[in-house]
Enzyme design. Structure first.
Site, short mmCIF file in Angstrom:
data_model
loop_
_atom_site.label_atom_id
_atom_site.label_comp_id
_atom_site.label_asym_id
_atom_site.label_seq_id
_atom_site.Cartn_x
_atom_site.Cartn_y
_atom_site.Cartn_z
N THR A 133 -14.71 61.85 -96.73
CA THR A 133 -15.42 61.25 -97.85
C THR A 133 -14.65 60.13 -98.53
O THR A 133 -15.06 59.64 -99.58
CB THR A 133 -15.76 62.33 -98.90
OG1 THR A 133 -14.55 62.97 -99.32
CG2 THR A 133 -16.70 63.37 -98.32
N LYS A 169 -23.81 60.10 -110.35
CA LYS A 169 -23.64 60.88 -109.12
C LYS A 169 -23.29 62.32 -109.47
O LYS A 169 -22.27 62.58 -110.10
CB LYS A 169 -22.54 60.24 -108.27
CG LYS A 169 -22.91 58.81 -107.82
CD LYS A 169 -21.77 58.08 -107.14
CE LYS A 169 -20.70 57.66 -108.12
NZ LYS A 169 -19.70 56.74 -107.53
N GLY A 211 -13.86 56.75 -99.64
CA GLY A 211 -14.62 55.51 -99.68
C GLY A 211 -16.11 55.65 -99.85
O GLY A 211 -16.85 54.66 -99.80
N THR A 212 -16.61 56.87 -100.10
CA THR A 212 -18.05 57.04 -100.22
C THR A 212 -18.61 56.36 -101.46
O THR A 212 -19.72 55.82 -101.43
CB THR A 212 -18.43 58.53 -100.23
OG1 THR A 212 -17.62 59.21 -101.21
CG2 THR A 212 -18.21 59.17 -98.89
N GLY A 213 -17.86 56.37 -102.57
CA GLY A 213 -18.34 55.69 -103.77
C GLY A 213 -18.44 54.20 -103.57
O GLY A 213 -19.41 53.56 -104.01
N CYS A 214 -17.45 53.62 -102.90
CA CYS A 214 -17.48 52.19 -102.59
C CYS A 214 -18.67 51.86 -101.70
O CYS A 214 -19.38 50.87 -101.90
CB CYS A 214 -16.19 51.76 -101.88
SG CYS A 214 -14.67 52.12 -102.76
#
Length: 269
Positions: free
Chosen positions: A204, A173, A206-209
């Site tokens: 943003t 990412k 929790g965006t990776g989860c």
């Protein structure tokens, strides 16, 4: 109905961790299940407490899931202790789990280490080699590759090194520090850039989860890895474009409603 399992920590505010994963899986019409690695006391502004489960109890959770509702995909998020990582790896091998997405939560975007050096080594040796794809951010990719990443060319070099070292596909990412929202997928036989536009939205948390569980959901439904990433990125972009404003901090992505998505799809957040 296809099934997916998230192995991660619980976020009491509902914006990240297993809560974000289960919401994302439900939005993709996938039956979501969870094995909890830790309870956290957190909200959109930070974490104030962590209570890890024991390796023995994590094993019981995984056995309960795999012996009844076998998952078509597995997403692994926050695992902060080496003993827990070893249990996860052993059980995944035992059950011959497929479509494994590992979000190697090691380093926060701020640069702060989130797990111990011992746990990082266990993650490298035991769990990452089992993955179908891993989804590191730039600081995590630097830990895995041992390289400094400052440009898109650095992303290519580091991604190839991680792929060759661990034998897994890598979705790196990019992040705002390098290229706003362009991510790089490096597979055994191809390299694909997924271009995006920076969305000015502070929500943003929790965006990776959300991204990694969306990838797992798409894999569970039979998509190729590249297609799974493409759809997951479109889903997350739609969520950020909604401009949610929850809480006093960065705000979780946990409001349930539909917005228009790419190719006339509905994206549920």
């Amino acid at each position: 109905m296809r099934t997916a399992l998230t192995i991660a920590g619980s976020d009491s505010s509902g914006g990240a961790g297993i809560q974000a994963d289960l919401k994302t899986m439900t939005a993709h019409a996938v039956f979501g299940m969870s094995c909890i690695t830790a309870l956290t006391a957190q909200n959109t502004t930070g974490v104030t407490g962590i209570l890890e489960v024991t390796p023995e109890f994590l094993k019981q959770q995984m056995d309960a899931v795999f012996t009844d509702i076998f998952p078509d995909a597995v997403k692994i998020g926050m695992v902060s202790a080496g003993g827990l990582i070893r249990v996860i790896a052993e059980r995944l091998r035992f059950y011959k789990a497929r479509n494994i997405v590992v979000d190697p939560v090691m380093v926060a975007t701020s640069g702060a280490r989130l797990i111990s050096e011992d746990a990082i080594e266990t993650l490298k040796q035991e769990l990452i080699p089992l993955a179908t794809v891993i989804t590191p951010n730039i600081p995590e990719a630097e830990v895995l590759s041992g390289q400094t990443i400052r440009t898109e060319e650095d992303m290519l070099t580091a991604g190839r090194l991680i792929r060759d070292t661990y034998g897994v596909a890598v979705l790196m990412k990019g992040g705002h520090s390098i290229n706003d929202a362009n991510d790089l997928l490096i597979e055994a036989d191809q390299e694909t850039w997924f271009h995006g536009t920076r969305i000015d939205n502070p929500n943003t948390h929790g965006t990776g989860c959300t991204l990694s569980s969306a990838i797992a959901s798409n894999l569970a439904e039979g998509a190729s890895l590249a297609e799974a990433v493409k759809k997951a990125k479109a889903y997350l972009t739609g969520a950020l474009a909604a401009g949610l404003d929850l809480g006093k901090g960065s705000g979780p992505l946990d409001h349930a409603y539909a917005i228009s998505g790419p190719e006339d799809e509905l994206l549920y957040v």
